[in-house]
Design a protein around this motif. Structure first.
Motif, PDB file in Angstrom:
ATOM      1  N   GLY A 273      82.389 -21.483   9.967  1.00  0.00           N
ATOM      2  CA  GLY A 273      81.535 -22.130   8.993  1.00  0.00           C
ATOM      3  C   GLY A 273      81.410 -21.370   7.691  1.00  0.00           C
ATOM      4  O   GLY A 273      81.687 -20.170   7.628  1.00  0.00           O
ATOM      5  N   ASN A 274      80.999 -22.082   6.670  1.00  0.00           N
ATOM      6  CA  ASN A 274      80.671 -21.510   5.362  1.00  0.00           C
ATOM      7  C   ASN A 274      79.268 -21.944   4.969  1.00  0.00           C
ATOM      8  O   ASN A 274      78.883 -23.099   5.163  1.00  0.00           O
ATOM      9  CB  ASN A 274      81.659 -21.996   4.292  1.00  0.00           C
ATOM     10  CG  ASN A 274      83.000 -21.306   4.366  1.00  0.00           C
ATOM     11  OD1 ASN A 274      83.082 -20.114   4.676  1.00  0.00           O
ATOM     12  ND2 ASN A 274      84.077 -22.044   4.095  1.00  0.00           N
ATOM     13  N   GLY A 275      78.479 -20.999   4.461  1.00  0.00           N
ATOM     14  CA  GLY A 275      77.141 -21.324   4.004  1.00  0.00           C
ATOM     15  C   GLY A 275      76.134 -21.363   5.133  1.00  0.00           C
ATOM     16  O   GLY A 275      76.467 -21.248   6.319  1.00  0.00           O
ATOM     17  N   GLY A 276      74.878 -21.482   4.760  1.00  0.00           N
ATOM     18  CA  GLY A 276      73.813 -21.536   5.743  1.00  0.00           C
ATOM     19  C   GLY A 276      73.524 -20.174   6.332  1.00  0.00           C
ATOM     20  O   GLY A 276      73.630 -19.137   5.667  1.00  0.00           O
ATOM     21  N   GLU A 277      73.165 -20.167   7.606  1.00  0.00           N
ATOM     22  CA  GLU A 277      72.825 -18.912   8.267  1.00  0.00           C
ATOM     23  C   GLU A 277      73.654 -18.727   9.520  1.00  0.00           C
ATOM     24  O   GLU A 277      74.216 -19.673  10.072  1.00  0.00           O
ATOM     25  CB  GLU A 277      71.327 -18.879   8.614  1.00  0.00           C
ATOM     26  CG  GLU A 277      70.880 -19.972   9.563  1.00  0.00           C
ATOM     27  CD  GLU A 277      69.381 -19.933   9.844  1.00  0.00           C
ATOM     28  OE1 GLU A 277      68.706 -18.996   9.377  1.00  0.00           O
ATOM     29  OE2 GLU A 277      68.892 -20.834  10.545  1.00  0.00           O
ATOM     30  N   THR A 278      73.723 -17.487   9.964  1.00  0.00           N
ATOM     31  CA  THR A 278      74.464 -17.162  11.163  1.00  0.00           C
ATOM     32  C   THR A 278      73.688 -16.123  11.966  1.00  0.00           C
ATOM     33  O   THR A 278      72.621 -15.658  11.543  1.00  0.00           O
ATOM     34  CB  THR A 278      75.881 -16.657  10.827  1.00  0.00           C
ATOM     35  OG1 THR A 278      76.645 -16.541  12.034  1.00  0.00           O
ATOM     36  CG2 THR A 278      75.832 -15.290  10.132  1.00  0.00           C
ATOM     37  N   VAL A 279      74.246 -15.783  13.100  1.00  0.00           N
ATOM     38  CA  VAL A 279      73.622 -14.795  13.973  1.00  0.00           C
ATOM     39  C   VAL A 279      74.074 -13.396  13.584  1.00  0.00           C
ATOM     40  O   VAL A 279      75.240 -13.181  13.232  1.00  0.00           O
ATOM     41  CB  VAL A 279      73.993 -15.081  15.449  1.00  0.00           C
ATOM     42  CG1 VAL A 279      73.834 -13.845  16.306  1.00  0.00           C
ATOM     43  CG2 VAL A 279      73.125 -16.202  15.998  1.00  0.00           C
ATOM     44  N   GLU A 280      73.152 -12.468  13.660  1.00  0.00           N
ATOM     45  CA  GLU A 280      73.501 -11.058  13.563  1.00  0.00           C
ATOM     46  C   GLU A 280      73.140 -10.414  14.891  1.00  0.00           C
ATOM     47  O   GLU A 280      71.980 -10.413  15.306  1.00  0.00           O
ATOM     48  CB  GLU A 280      72.760 -10.376  12.424  1.00  0.00           C
ATOM     49  CG  GLU A 280      73.237  -8.953  12.185  1.00  0.00           C
ATOM     50  CD  GLU A 280      72.726  -8.387  10.881  1.00  0.00           C
ATOM     51  OE1 GLU A 280      73.403  -7.508  10.321  1.00  0.00           O
ATOM     52  OE2 GLU A 280      71.654  -8.827  10.419  1.00  0.00           O
ATOM     53  N   ASN A 281      74.139  -9.930  15.587  1.00  0.00           N
ATOM     54  CA  ASN A 281      73.953  -9.323  16.908  1.00  0.00           C
ATOM     55  C   ASN A 281      73.480  -7.886  16.704  1.00  0.00           C
ATOM     56  O   ASN A 281      74.260  -7.012  16.326  1.00  0.00           O
ATOM     57  CB  ASN A 281      75.278  -9.358  17.667  1.00  0.00           C
ATOM     58  CG  ASN A 281      75.122  -9.006  19.122  1.00  0.00           C
ATOM     59  OD1 ASN A 281      74.217  -8.267  19.490  1.00  0.00           O
ATOM     60  ND2 ASN A 281      76.013  -9.510  19.944  1.00  0.00           N
ATOM     61  N   VAL A 282      72.201  -7.637  16.963  1.00  0.00           N
ATOM     62  CA  VAL A 282      71.590  -6.353  16.647  1.00  0.00           C
ATOM     63  C   VAL A 282      71.386  -5.541  17.929  1.00  0.00           C
ATOM     64  O   VAL A 282      70.592  -5.924  18.787  1.00  0.00           O
ATOM     65  CB  VAL A 282      70.232  -6.539  15.941  1.00  0.00           C
ATOM     66  CG1 VAL A 282      69.629  -5.184  15.576  1.00  0.00           C
ATOM     67  CG2 VAL A 282      70.391  -7.425  14.714  1.00  0.00           C
ATOM     68  N   PRO A 283      72.093  -4.435  18.111  1.00  0.00           N
ATOM     69  CA  PRO A 283      71.851  -3.602  19.303  1.00  0.00           C
ATOM     70  C   PRO A 283      70.417  -3.100  19.327  1.00  0.00           C
ATOM     71  O   PRO A 283      69.855  -2.732  18.296  1.00  0.00           O
ATOM     72  CB  PRO A 283      72.841  -2.438  19.112  1.00  0.00           C
ATOM     73  CG  PRO A 283      73.898  -2.963  18.204  1.00  0.00           C
ATOM     74  CD  PRO A 283      73.181  -3.910  17.277  1.00  0.00           C
ATOM     75  N   ASP A 284      69.818  -3.118  20.526  1.00  0.00           N
ATOM     76  CA  ASP A 284      68.424  -2.712  20.660  1.00  0.00           C
ATOM     77  C   ASP A 284      68.226  -2.188  22.078  1.00  0.00           C
ATOM     78  O   ASP A 284      68.090  -2.954  23.024  1.00  0.00           O
ATOM     79  CB  ASP A 284      67.505  -3.902  20.390  1.00  0.00           C
ATOM     80  CG  ASP A 284      66.021  -3.532  20.428  1.00  0.00           C
ATOM     81  OD1 ASP A 284      65.690  -2.417  20.879  1.00  0.00           O
ATOM     82  OD2 ASP A 284      65.197  -4.374  20.011  1.00  0.00           O
TER      83      ASP A 284
END
Length: 475
Positions: free
Chosen positions: A376-387
């Motif tokens: 996809g282009n534009g909008g939002e996406t997921v950021e996989n954040v280690p925790d």
């Protein structure tokens, strides 16, 4: 301690995120090739929009171009550049409907635990209960049964995926040829051995109680470090004595050896189907252990692409073995991340598996395997954040979808906006090579761009504008 993890621990700096191990994207082009962008604009098929209010039961006429792309393939893989994206799930839902209703596909397979998938298959065949009890992710606010206390650590599946399974159950209720559901993956996204070892324990109680000590040793060591994804045991193994890890690996190896050595006896005592299922579960446990160790090595600063391929081998073999046992005419829709379904292999040096599920399926099935990437282009996406403090060892974050890099396949969709577009990657590749034009060498994964030969990796590519995150994820 002489374990490789321990050696890496002492000689390399730990990384907090596997993205640190990917080379920084340095585009080879200043701008996307105009000729390719124009070709995509004029030759792509526009698909129905997926915005608010989109009807998943609407006409599928716009998907007719998929017929030529799919042909007579036995397996069609539908990807996604990020998990937890609403529009990708809705697009896959529509394509699944098309492949079942128009092209006669008979199986819905997923990057989901093979053992856990048996309960999902029973449910879509009309079994009791509710799909939210099986698959709602922790923290989604969706009702879960009181008995499912351990699922606090479960990754689950987003609501859009669960709605597809609800549609599948409804479809099955009105047909004499119900669609099967098949999980192909290791248990709990690599987080725990329990989902596979518990059914194996029940099986061994009947056919070979003497093998139970190996299984019990494996559970005794693995469960204290288990979690909802592979990230939890990955962090735990960074500080776990190498000798203890070796005990776990040895117990699983001896258990697998027992299964293979006594194949005929087990089959006589419990039947061929039960043996095949339990053997697959033991292999899943062995693969999960190997994957956890490989991930810990990567986080210790010594990633090894060949070691990271264990999960990909299990994913591919589980599906191939299912096809071997299936009746003639079986055709499978396979859902997984783009990084799993790609036909191409990866470089041995780095944080990506050398061989992918799609690469192995392509080698085995040839033209009977078709891979369709979603990005996809534009909008939002997921950021996989280690925790490390999270029950999953990571958390889903929200991020703006980054602008497409000039040498990425996403950049070629610049002239297409407002609605999803499908391009035949084979035709685009032929055009680029006939005119000696530079092909895209990157595609997006979450917020990063990784190097792969995109037009060799996929047979078709769908680009979706202005993506949003699953309704399950809190704002």
């Amino acid at each position: 301690m002489n374990d490789q993890n321990h050696h890496a621990h002492n000689t390399h700096a730990h990384v907090g995120d596997l993205r640190e191990l990917h080379p920084a994207a340095e585009p080879a082009l200043a701008a996307a090739p105009v000729e390719l962008t124009q070709w995509v604009t004029s030759h792509s098929s526009r698909l129905a929009g997926l915005g608010p209010g989109a009807d998943p039961g609407a006409s599928l006429h716009d998907l007719e171009p998929l017929s030529d792309l799919v042909g007579d393939a036995r397996v069609v893989a539908l990807g996604e550049s990020s998990h937890q994206i609403r529009e990708f799930a809705l697009m896959r839902h529509r394509i699944l409907r098309f492949l079942i209703e128009q092209l006669g596909f008979t199986v819905y397979a997923m990057e989901y635990g093979a053992a856990e998938g048996r309960a999902v298959d029973a449910w879509v065949q009309g079994g009791p209960g509710d799909i939210d009890d099986l698959l709602a992710p922790a923290g989604s606010g969706t009702r879960r049964s009181d008995a499912d206390a351990a699922s606090v650590k479960s990754l689950g599946q987003p609501v859009e995926c669960r709605n597809t399974l609800r549609w599948l159950r409804l479809h099955n209720s009105g047909t004499s040829q119900p669609i099967r559901f098949v999980g192909c993956d290791i248990p709990m996204a690599g987080g725990s051995l329990r989902p596979v070892l518990e059914p194996v324990a029940a099986y061994l109680t009947t056919v070979d109680p003497g093998a139970l000590p190996f299984l019990n040793t494996a559970l005794e060591i693995s469960e204290p470090i288990a979690g909802g994804t592979v990230m939890v045991p990955t962090y735990a193994r960074l500080g776990l004595d190498g000798a203890v890890q070796d005990r776990l690996t040895t117990a699983l190896a001896r258990l697998l050896g027992r299964f293979t050595d006594l194949r005929e006896i087990y089959t006589e005592r419990g039947g061929a189907e039960a043996y095949a299922t339990s053997l697959s579960d033991v292999r899943a446990a062995v693969t999960t252990d190997r994957m956890q160790r490989a991930m810990a090595e990567a986080f210790a600063g010594t990633p090894d692409g060949p070691n990271l391929a264990a999960r990909e081998r299990y994913l591919a073999d589980t599906l191939l073995e299912f096809l071997d046992r299936a009746k003639p005419g079986t055709r499978v829709v396979l859902v997984g991340h783009n990084a799993h379904i790609q036909r191409s292999a990866n470089q041995a040096q780095g944080a990506l598996a050398v061989t992918t599920m799609g690469n192995l399926l392509s080698r085995a099935l040839g033209e009977n395997y078709v891979s369709l990437a979603l990005t996809g282009n534009g909008g939002e996406t997921v950021e996989n954040v280690p925790d490390q403090g999270h029950p999953l060892g990571m958390r889903w974050g929200r991020a703006a979808t980054p602008e497409a890099l000039p040498d990425s396949v996403e950049a070629l969709f610049a002239g297409v906006s407002g609605q999803p577009a499908l391009v035949n990657a084979r035709a685009l590749r032929e055009y680029a090579r006939r005119h000696a034009l530079p092909e895209p060498v990157r595609t997006r994964v979450d917020t990063a761009f990784i190097e792969i030969p995109v037009l060799e990796a996929f047979d078709g590519i769908i680009c979706v504008p202005d993506t949003t995150l699953s309704a399950d994820l809190p704002r």
